[in-house]
Design a protein around this motif. Structure first.
Motif, PDB file in Angstrom:
ATOM      1  N   ASP A   1       0.828  -1.212   0.000  1.00  0.00           N
ATOM      2  CA  ASP A   1       0.000   0.000   0.000  1.00  0.00           C
ATOM      3  C   ASP A   1       0.859   1.258   0.000  1.00  0.00           C
ATOM      4  O   ASP A   1       0.647   2.194   0.779  1.00  0.00           O
ATOM      5  CB  ASP A   1      -0.946   0.016   1.210  1.00  0.00           C
TER       6      ASP A   1
ATOM      7  N   GLU B   1       2.450   4.687  -1.388  1.00  0.00           N
ATOM      8  CA  GLU B   1       2.288   5.829  -2.277  1.00  0.00           C
ATOM      9  C   GLU B   1       3.632   6.548  -2.350  1.00  0.00           C
ATOM     10  O   GLU B   1       4.108   7.103  -1.360  1.00  0.00           O
ATOM     11  CB  GLU B   1       1.209   6.781  -1.766  1.00  0.00           C
TER      12      GLU B   1
ATOM     13  N   ASP C   1       6.393   9.329  -3.626  1.00  0.00           N
ATOM     14  CA  ASP C   1       6.534  10.706  -4.118  1.00  0.00           C
ATOM     15  C   ASP C   1       7.062  10.723  -5.552  1.00  0.00           C
ATOM     16  O   ASP C   1       6.805  11.663  -6.302  1.00  0.00           O
ATOM     17  CB  ASP C   1       7.516  11.493  -3.243  1.00  0.00           C
TER      18      ASP C   1
ATOM     19  N   SER D   1       6.665   8.216  -7.950  1.00  0.00           N
ATOM     20  CA  SER D   1       6.052   7.220  -8.826  1.00  0.00           C
ATOM     21  C   SER D   1       6.207   7.671 -10.278  1.00  0.00           C
ATOM     22  O   SER D   1       6.418   8.865 -10.560  1.00  0.00           O
ATOM     23  CB  SER D   1       4.570   7.059  -8.501  1.00  0.00           C
TER      24      SER D   1
ATOM     25  N   ARG E   1       3.916  10.472 -11.149  1.00  0.00           N
ATOM     26  CA  ARG E   1       4.300  11.774 -10.606  1.00  0.00           C
ATOM     27  C   ARG E   1       5.546  12.319 -11.285  1.00  0.00           C
ATOM     28  O   ARG E   1       5.670  13.540 -11.475  1.00  0.00           O
ATOM     29  CB  ARG E   1       4.486  11.658  -9.088  1.00  0.00           C
TER      30      ARG E   1
ATOM     31  N   ASP F   1      10.605  10.923  -1.054  1.00  0.00           N
ATOM     32  CA  ASP F   1      10.511   9.558  -0.525  1.00  0.00           C
ATOM     33  C   ASP F   1      11.494   9.299   0.606  1.00  0.00           C
ATOM     34  O   ASP F   1      11.453   8.226   1.221  1.00  0.00           O
ATOM     35  CB  ASP F   1      10.677   8.496  -1.628  1.00  0.00           C
TER      36      ASP F   1
ATOM     37  N   HIS G   1       5.316  16.323  -3.592  1.00  0.00           N
ATOM     38  CA  HIS G   1       5.794  15.175  -4.361  1.00  0.00           C
ATOM     39  C   HIS G   1       6.285  15.661  -5.721  1.00  0.00           C
ATOM     40  O   HIS G   1       6.121  16.831  -6.083  1.00  0.00           O
ATOM     41  CB  HIS G   1       4.716  14.095  -4.491  1.00  0.00           C
TER      42      HIS G   1
END
Length: 311
Positions: free
Chosen positions: A20, A22, A24, A26, A29, A256, A267
């Motif tokens: 799970d 998320e 910064d 990715s 992004r 991150d 992010h």
């Protein structure tokens, strides 16, 4: 506007929090923020036992292969010569090493990481290790004999030597010994008096030698508190530019790897908020230098020097 970012802890965050997650940084992004080149640090907490540390570093390289470079539109940069092969539709990614604690006293382990594609090496995180003292070590010594041996290896291999996290004495040692030093993520101590930031004397040497300084987006390094705005970050940029650093200024977000974020810059997909603010104060040419031009110019000078040395 294409952006180069010299530091994130995407791989460490993946390793520590698999489910799970998320990120910064990715792929979505990175694309949203118009990142054209992103450094992915290998970081192993210095408190990890020595007999486990190198395996953790290798695991992060595995995560780089399984979660980063296998995505569409990603190009793995394994040598600096490949930098200019990037197309406008691609995002370049490369490996760095944040602290050599994971190699213990074995240079062969560092060679293995360089063979795996690491293009920039920082000798320490905040504590001391066998190579040097970090900025959090009260002794505040410089490089050890082993640390100097590492810098010699990096020079021979055409690898950047990153001074972020080093003690001030270590910084000056690297500046004397390294062919290709860099500062991947730090700010101006005159604006925020934090050990991770650089003094004006250090910044002036970077300017003299035309060595990139990548500002970092961590509020404690920006304001000394857990809160910072984009304007607060621009205070550091403005100070560096006033010292004469227009030609060295660049970005190293630490996305991150930070649990406190700049308001409006939480992010990688929010980079445009910073760029829009910079455009209020600087020309398009200056902003382009900050976002990508200064770093690529440094790499071009490095490659030119290597070619001349070979001739």
């Amino acid at each position: 506007m294409q952006i180069i970012d010299l530091h994130c802890d995407h791989l460490y965050k993946l390793q520590m929090q698999q489910l799970d997650l998320e990120l910064d940084t990715s792929l979505e992004r990175l694309r949203q923020g118009r990142i054209c080149l992103q450094a992915f640090a290998i970081f192993v907490d210095p408190q990890i036992p020595a007999n486990q540390a190198f395996a953790m570093a290798e695991k992060q390289i595995e995560l780089f292969h399984s979660n980063v470079i296998n995505q569409p539109g990603i190009r793995w940069i394994r040598t600096w010569n490949e930098l200019h092969q990037l197309t406008d539709s691609e995002i370049g990614v490369f490996l760095t090493l944040e602290g050599v604690d994971c190699i213990g006293n074995e240079v062969a382990k560092l060679e293995k990481l360089l063979d795996a594609g690491v293009l920039s090496v920082g000798l320490t995180w905040n504590p001391a290790n066998l190579a040097a003292d970090g900025c959090g070590e009260p002794r505040a010594a410089g490089l050890s004999t082993f640390g100097k041996q590492i810098v010699t290896l990096l020079n021979r291999r055409g690898i950047l030597t990153d001074t972020a996290h080093l003690s001030q004495a270590g910084f000056w040692d690297v500046m004397e010994l390294a062919d290709f030093p860099i500062v991947s993520h730090a700010n101006a101590r005159a604006i925020c008096d934090h050990p991770r930031n650089l003094t004006d004397q250090q910044i002036r040497l970077l300017i003299e030698k035309q060595i990139p300084l990548h500002v970092v987006f961590f509020p404690p390094f920006i304001t000394g508190t857990n809160h910072a705005t984009i304007d607060d970050l621009v205070d550091h940029i403005r100070h560096i530019v006033k010292l004469g650093g227009e030609s060295i200024l660049a970005f190293g977000s630490d996305f991150d790897g930070i649990d406190k974020k700049v308001e409006g810059l939480e992010h990688a997909g929010m980079y445009n908020n910073l760029i829009d603010r910079l455009r209020e104060e600087y020309t398009e040419e200056q902003v382009t230098r900050f976002t990508s031009g200064n770093f690529t110019a440094y790499i071009d000078r490095m490659l030119k020097k290597e070619t001349e040395d070979q001739e």
